[in-house]
Design a protein around this motif. Structure first.
Motif, short mmCIF file in Angstrom:
data_model
loop_
_atom_site.label_atom_id
_atom_site.label_comp_id
_atom_site.label_asym_id
_atom_site.label_seq_id
_atom_site.Cartn_x
_atom_site.Cartn_y
_atom_site.Cartn_z
N LEU A 35 0.71 -1.16 0.05
CA LEU A 35 0.04 -0.07 -0.08
C LEU A 35 0.77 1.12 0.01
N VAL A 36 1.83 1.44 1.14
CA VAL A 36 2.59 2.70 1.04
C VAL A 36 3.74 2.86 0.11
N ILE A 37 4.38 1.66 -0.17
CA ILE A 37 5.54 1.62 -1.33
C ILE A 37 4.95 1.46 -2.74
N THR A 38 4.14 0.75 -2.85
CA THR A 38 3.61 0.29 -4.11
C THR A 38 2.54 1.43 -4.76
N ILE A 178 -4.00 -0.57 5.84
CA ILE A 178 -4.63 0.65 6.36
C ILE A 178 -4.52 1.21 7.54
N ILE A 179 -4.21 0.48 8.65
CA ILE A 179 -4.05 1.01 9.87
C ILE A 179 -2.48 1.89 9.91
N LEU A 180 -1.62 0.85 9.12
CA LEU A 180 -0.33 1.86 9.06
C LEU A 180 -0.53 3.09 8.10
N GLN A 181 -1.13 2.94 7.21
CA GLN A 181 -1.32 4.13 6.12
C GLN A 181 -1.78 4.95 6.93
N ILE A 182 -3.06 4.94 7.79
CA ILE A 182 -3.57 6.01 8.63
C ILE A 182 -2.30 6.69 9.49
N ILE A 183 -1.69 5.86 10.24
CA ILE A 183 -0.42 6.48 11.01
C ILE A 183 0.39 7.27 10.19
N CYS A 184 0.78 6.78 9.02
CA CYS A 184 1.68 7.51 8.04
C CYS A 184 0.88 8.82 7.82
N PHE A 185 -0.40 8.79 7.42
CA PHE A 185 -0.97 10.23 6.88
C PHE A 185 -0.91 11.08 8.15
N VAL A 188 2.43 12.81 7.08
CA VAL A 188 2.29 13.32 5.89
C VAL A 188 1.12 14.65 5.82
N PHE A 189 0.06 14.69 6.41
CA PHE A 189 -0.83 15.70 6.53
C PHE A 189 -0.57 16.71 7.63
N LYS A 190 -0.14 16.32 8.47
CA LYS A 190 0.00 17.09 9.74
C LYS A 190 1.55 17.15 10.35
N PRO A 191 2.34 17.47 9.54
CA PRO A 191 3.82 17.56 10.06
C PRO A 191 4.20 18.63 11.03
N ASP A 192 3.34 19.52 11.09
CA ASP A 192 3.37 20.69 11.99
C ASP A 192 3.16 20.22 13.44
N SER A 200 10.08 16.74 3.06
CA SER A 200 10.74 15.44 2.58
C SER A 200 10.36 14.27 3.43
N ILE A 201 10.69 14.79 4.62
CA ILE A 201 10.59 14.06 6.01
C ILE A 201 9.51 12.77 6.19
N PRO A 202 8.06 13.67 6.02
CA PRO A 202 6.98 12.92 6.52
C PRO A 202 6.84 11.58 5.64
N ALA A 203 7.20 11.91 4.27
CA ALA A 203 7.13 10.43 3.29
C ALA A 203 8.33 9.56 3.65
N ARG A 204 9.50 9.98 4.00
CA ARG A 204 10.52 9.11 4.23
C ARG A 204 10.57 8.49 5.31
N LEU A 205 9.82 9.29 6.47
CA LEU A 205 9.50 8.61 7.67
C LEU A 205 8.48 7.56 7.52
N SER A 206 7.51 7.54 6.55
CA SER A 206 6.77 6.36 6.20
C SER A 206 7.34 5.26 5.98
N PHE A 207 8.36 5.35 4.87
CA PHE A 207 9.01 4.40 4.28
C PHE A 207 9.78 3.44 5.50
N LEU A 208 10.22 4.30 6.38
CA LEU A 208 11.05 3.62 7.62
C LEU A 208 10.00 2.87 8.39
N MET A 209 8.89 3.31 8.71
CA MET A 209 7.56 2.69 9.40
C MET A 209 7.31 1.52 8.88
N VAL A 210 7.25 1.53 7.50
CA VAL A 210 6.72 0.27 6.69
C VAL A 210 7.83 -0.80 6.98
#
Length: 446
Positions: A35-38, A178-185, A188-192, A200-210
């Protein structure tokens, strides 16, 4: 069949709830990659960092000194990953079969893939080569592990339960991802919220969490699934016997007209299904210029719709119409979806099409796996070789599908690549229709 009946080929208790649940958790673990990477964050991130943000120009990137259209490079890299898996899986399946340690290879590919995902944390435009290489390695890890994961299906469930068990795996996968995707969201959407100022960090952090998610939850099946039974062949070279096994399987398949025609159908429609899943986000980003937030949210909704889709197709195939009839109907919908994709120009058209594809996406994968499993000689002790053949067929289909998509994208544009996928689905449909003219020699599936 009696749920307590012992498997004649691995000594496993068939239809054991704990074993099936543990097996399904492997989908829970690795589907986060899918889901996250593909499908969502990685394709969107890749497109953003390699684009000049001008819809009137073609986006090019330089990869080891050669110039590519950015989306074509992505297609080519995925095609290469599937080629590697198509070559490696027969060798590794042979070693696993000889030594009785296929779970070890599931573990090896899982750790390779998950660590590659963790490494994608360092992917930026200035490290394009590293990012693409790690993306390829992660794909090899994901798809390589599935060779051994899928081969467990006929060993843990009786024929009458395999549709249900296969769908259970996909359902676990969709829920977990989906659970992990929501965590990544949230990142991604609320980096502040976390004081993140680098875009670039929110997306790259998502890859690490995957990578971490994949590695951690895979320990459940690793703990409870058996390692496999050895079938020592000391007089054979494990590096060639895998291909010899594929050749042996092919000779067996040629004697089973039903299974052979199903595999041809599967080969062609898989070229279309998997390619669409791999490029959907890039299509929305490049052709429709959808905002990243809306695009990722749409793909998430697509995954949610896929859960009832997989369950519905399992029900329709087992209780109503039979596997092949349901597959025929689904492939027809895929053909219509590809044609529709060529003509869409608005975000709401994209949303509607995504909902349709979501409904049929998980179902066709789950149903294909269980249908193939049903057609296998159930008394065979070596389902790994049969599933290695199945996976090699799928990977070779993807090599052709992704390469053709990338080539047409570079020459004629992505919309023409999408419409070209229709040809693959039509060929798959023709073989499915032809399939109904032959009675299966193992299990009758309407």
């Amino acid at each position: 069949m009696n749920a307590s009946k012992e498997s004649p080929f691995r000594g496993l208790g068939l239809n054991d709830k704990k074993t099936i649940r543990s097996w399904a958790f492997f989908d829970w673990a690795n589907s986060a990659y899918n889901l996250v990477i593909t499908s969502t964050i990685f394709p969107a991130y890749y497109t953003i960092i390699t684009s000049d943000k001008n819809p009137e120009t073609i986006d090019y990137v330089t990869f080891f000194g050669r110039k590519f259209v950015n989306s074509a490079l992505y297609s080519y890299s995925m095609s290469f990953a599937f080629l590697v898996i198509a070559i490696l899986s027969p060798i590794l399946s042979s070693i696993a079969d000889t030594r009785g340690n296929k779970k070890v290879f599931m573990q090896m590919f899982t750790y390779i893939g998950s660590l590659a995902c963790c490494g994608l944390y360092f992917f930026k435009l200035e490290t394009l080569e590293l990012g693409v290489i790690l993306c390829v390695v992660a794909a090899i890890g994901f798809w390589g592990s599935l060779v051994f994961y899928n081969s467990y299906l006929p060993e843990i469930a009786t024929v009458d339960q395999q549709d249900k068990v296969s769908a259970k795996g996909f359902t676990y996968g969709y829920i977990g991802s989906i659970i992990l995707q929501i965590i990544c969201f949230v990142f991604v959407f609320k980096p502040d919220w976390f004081g993140i100022t680098d875009d670039s960090i929110p997306a790259r952090l998502s890859f690490l969490m995957v990578g971490i998610w994949w590695m951690v939850f895979a320990q459940i099946p690793f703990k409870n699934l058996p390692k496999g039974s050895p079938n020592f062949r000391t007089n054979k070279n494990v590096f060639t016997s895998g291909f010899n096994e594929l050749n042996k399987v092919w000779h067996q398949v040629k004697q089973m007209a039903y299974l052979k025609r199903f595999l041809f159908a599967f080969f062609f429609y898989s070229m279309g299904v998997q390619t669409v899943m791999l490029v959907a986000t890039i299509f929305g980003e490049k052709e429709l210029h959808l905002p990243t937030e809306k695009l990722i949210a749409t793909i998430l909704i697509l995954q949610l719709v896929a859960i009832p889709g997989a369950m519905l197709m399992s029900y329709l195939s087992s209780k109503k119409f039979g596997n092949v009839n349901v597959l025929i109907g689904v492939v027809i919908i895929w053909i219509g979806s590809c044609v529709a994709a060529y003509f869409i120009h608005t975000e709401y058209q994209f949303y509607a099409l995504a909902a349709v594809i979501g409904l049929i996406m998980g179902g066709i994968q789950s149903l294909s796996r269980s249908t193939y499993s049903k057609f296998l000689p159930q008394e065979s002790p070596d389902h790994t070789s049969f599933f290695s053949f199945y996976d090699v067929a799928e990977k070779v289909a993807l090599v052709f599908g992704m390469f053709i998509f990338g080539f047409i994208d570079e020459q004629l544009g992505m919309r023409n690549s999408v419409i070209a996928l229709t040809v693959f689905f039509i060929l798959g449909l023709l073989f499915l229709l032809h399939l109904k003219k032959v009675e299966p020699k193992t299990v009758i599936v309407n």
